[in-house]
Design an enzyme around this catalytic site. Structure first.
Site, PDB file in Angstrom:
ATOM      1  N   ARG A  46     -10.541  31.091  -7.493  1.00  0.00           N
ATOM      2  CA  ARG A  46      -9.250  30.662  -7.905  1.00  0.00           C
ATOM      3  C   ARG A  46      -8.717  29.568  -6.884  1.00  0.00           C
ATOM      4  O   ARG A  46      -7.891  29.025  -6.948  1.00  0.00           O
ATOM      5  CB  ARG A  46      -8.314  32.161  -7.449  1.00  0.00           C
ATOM      6  CG  ARG A  46      -8.446  32.880  -8.692  1.00  0.00           C
ATOM      7  CD  ARG A  46      -7.925  34.364  -8.182  1.00  0.00           C
ATOM      8  NE  ARG A  46      -6.842  34.265  -7.360  1.00  0.00           N
ATOM      9  CZ  ARG A  46      -5.494  34.857  -7.894  1.00  0.00           C
ATOM     10  NH1 ARG A  46      -5.496  35.279  -9.021  1.00  0.00           N
ATOM     11  NH2 ARG A  46      -4.526  34.606  -7.194  1.00  0.00           N
ATOM     12  N   ARG A  57      -2.007  16.781  -9.348  1.00  0.00           N
ATOM     13  CA  ARG A  57      -0.426  16.290  -8.886  1.00  0.00           C
ATOM     14  C   ARG A  57      -0.869  14.895  -8.020  1.00  0.00           C
ATOM     15  O   ARG A  57       0.064  13.864  -8.370  1.00  0.00           O
ATOM     16  CB  ARG A  57       0.050  17.513  -8.169  1.00  0.00           C
ATOM     17  CG  ARG A  57       1.472  16.893  -7.761  1.00  0.00           C
ATOM     18  CD  ARG A  57       2.355  16.748  -8.604  1.00  0.00           C
ATOM     19  NE  ARG A  57       2.583  18.108  -9.380  1.00  0.00           N
ATOM     20  CZ  ARG A  57       2.806  18.161 -10.759  1.00  0.00           C
ATOM     21  NH1 ARG A  57       2.539  17.064 -11.497  1.00  0.00           N
ATOM     22  NH2 ARG A  57       3.120  19.466 -11.154  1.00  0.00           N
ATOM     23  N   HIS A  60      -1.172  12.168 -10.532  1.00  0.00           N
ATOM     24  CA  HIS A  60       0.057  11.679 -10.856  1.00  0.00           C
ATOM     25  C   HIS A  60       0.999  10.659 -10.100  1.00  0.00           C
ATOM     26  O   HIS A  60       1.701   9.960 -10.792  1.00  0.00           O
ATOM     27  CB  HIS A  60       1.069  13.013 -11.217  1.00  0.00           C
ATOM     28  CG  HIS A  60       0.695  13.960 -12.185  1.00  0.00           C
ATOM     29  ND1 HIS A  60       0.972  15.150 -12.248  1.00  0.00           N
ATOM     30  CD2 HIS A  60       0.184  13.374 -13.403  1.00  0.00           C
ATOM     31  CE1 HIS A  60       0.665  15.478 -13.405  1.00  0.00           C
ATOM     32  NE2 HIS A  60      -0.049  14.628 -14.050  1.00  0.00           N
ATOM     33  N   SER A  88     -12.211  31.247   4.173  1.00  0.00           N
ATOM     34  CA  SER A  88     -13.148  31.856   5.363  1.00  0.00           C
ATOM     35  C   SER A  88     -13.874  30.648   5.948  1.00  0.00           C
ATOM     36  O   SER A  88     -14.370  30.789   7.060  1.00  0.00           O
ATOM     37  CB  SER A  88     -14.276  33.007   4.476  1.00  0.00           C
ATOM     38  OG  SER A  88     -14.989  32.213   3.769  1.00  0.00           O
ATOM     39  N   SER A 149      -5.025  36.208  -2.938  1.00  0.00           N
ATOM     40  CA  SER A 149      -3.751  35.997  -3.473  1.00  0.00           C
ATOM     41  C   SER A 149      -3.061  34.963  -2.745  1.00  0.00           C
ATOM     42  O   SER A 149      -2.600  33.630  -3.079  1.00  0.00           O
ATOM     43  CB  SER A 149      -3.098  37.011  -4.198  1.00  0.00           C
ATOM     44  OG  SER A 149      -3.912  37.298  -5.315  1.00  0.00           O
ATOM     45  N   GLU A 152      -4.415  31.248  -2.084  1.00  0.00           N
ATOM     46  CA  GLU A 152      -4.448  30.661  -3.030  1.00  0.00           C
ATOM     47  C   GLU A 152      -3.041  30.211  -3.530  1.00  0.00           C
ATOM     48  O   GLU A 152      -2.982  28.712  -3.829  1.00  0.00           O
ATOM     49  CB  GLU A 152      -4.945  31.272  -4.202  1.00  0.00           C
ATOM     50  CG  GLU A 152      -6.497  31.758  -4.127  1.00  0.00           C
ATOM     51  CD  GLU A 152      -6.740  33.090  -4.411  1.00  0.00           C
ATOM     52  OE1 GLU A 152      -6.249  33.730  -5.047  1.00  0.00           O
ATOM     53  OE2 GLU A 152      -7.837  33.764  -3.857  1.00  0.00           O
ATOM     54  N   ASP A 160       1.502  20.823  -3.326  1.00  0.00           N
ATOM     55  CA  ASP A 160       2.798  20.410  -3.861  1.00  0.00           C
ATOM     56  C   ASP A 160       3.635  19.838  -2.893  1.00  0.00           C
ATOM     57  O   ASP A 160       4.254  18.742  -3.199  1.00  0.00           O
ATOM     58  CB  ASP A 160       3.663  21.331  -4.888  1.00  0.00           C
ATOM     59  CG  ASP A 160       3.003  21.544  -6.143  1.00  0.00           C
ATOM     60  OD1 ASP A 160       2.269  20.474  -6.648  1.00  0.00           O
ATOM     61  OD2 ASP A 160       3.169  22.331  -6.916  1.00  0.00           O
TER      62      ASP A 160
END
Length: 185
Positions: A46, A57, A60, A88, A149, A152, A160
Site C-alpha cells: 500500500r 501528481r 502533473h 519501518s 493505514s 500510508e 499532495d
C-alpha cells in the site's frame, strides 16, 4: 462503532500525524525534488500505491517521475533523486534499491517512521511520519486503524502537500495543469 465515529477518529489521527512532521525535513525533500533531473519512487504494498499517486501528481506539475520497476524505467544517475517509502525502513526491496541507487551516486530520500532504521545508511534526507510502530519510539502517534493505514494515508497527503507547495512556489496556473492529465481515458 458507527461510520461517522470511525471517520472522526481517522481524521483526528491524520491531523495529528501531519502536524508532527518536521517542516525542515520536508523543505529538504522539496529542494531535492526541485534539483533533481528525474525523481524515482520505490516502495512495496500500500505504500507503493501512495507513492504512485505522488509520482503522478508531481508529473502533473512538470516533474519527470519514475516508479521503479516500470517497463519504461530509465537509468538512474547522479543527477536524480530516489524517494523511498518505508515505514519501518527495513523492507528488503526498497533497501536493496536504495543501496543500488547510491552506487550510481543518486541522492536518496527516505520517508518513514523509524529514524534509526537500516535505511539510514543510504538516505541523504529523512522525513519522519511519526506514526505508531512496533518499536514504540518517542513521539509516535497511536492509531486505532489496522496495521500501517495511518502511515500510508499520511504519506499520500504529505505528497499532495508537497505538490501544492511546489505549485504555489512556482506560481503554476492550476487550470493549466490539465494539459498533463491523462487524456486517453
Amino acid at each position: 462503532m458507527s461510520f461517522r465515529t470511525s471517520e472522526q477518529k481517522m481524521v483526528k489521527e491524520i491531523e495529528s500525524t501531519l502536524a508532527g512532521i518536521d517542516e525542515a525535513q520536508v523543505d529538504q525533500l522539496i529542494a531535492a525534488i526541485q534539483q533533481a533531473e528525474k525523481v524515482f519512487f520505490v516502495g512495496v504494498g500500500r505504500v507503493l500505491l501512495s507513492l504512485e499517486a505522488i509520482a503522478k501528481r508531481l508529473a502533473h506539475i512538470g516533474i519527470q517521475t519514475v516508479v521503479v520497476g516500470q517497463i519504461t524505467e530509465p537509468a538512474i544517475t547522479d543527477k536524480d533523486l530516489l524517494i523511498v517509502g518505508s515505514g519501518s525502513g527495513e523492507s528488503a526491496f526498497p533497501l536493496a534499491i536504495a543501496r543500488k541507487a547510491k552506487t550510481f551516486d543518486a541522492k536518496v530520500a527516505h520517508i518513514g517512521s523509524n529514524p534509526n532504521s537500516s535505511m539510514k545508511e543510504y538516505a541523504d534526507i529523512f522525513v519522519r511520519i511519526p506514526v505508531q510502530t512496533k518499536l514504540n519510539l518517542d513521539g509516535e502517534i497511536p492509531s486505532v486503524q489496522p496495521m500501517t493505514s495511518l502511515f500510508e494515508q499520511s504519506l499520500l497527503l504529505l505528497g499532495d502537500a508537497i505538490a501544492l507547495t511546489l505549485i504555489e512556489e512556482k506560481n503554476i496556473d492550476m487550470h493549466g495543469l490539465w494539459r498533463y492529465h491523462a487524456n486517453l481515458e
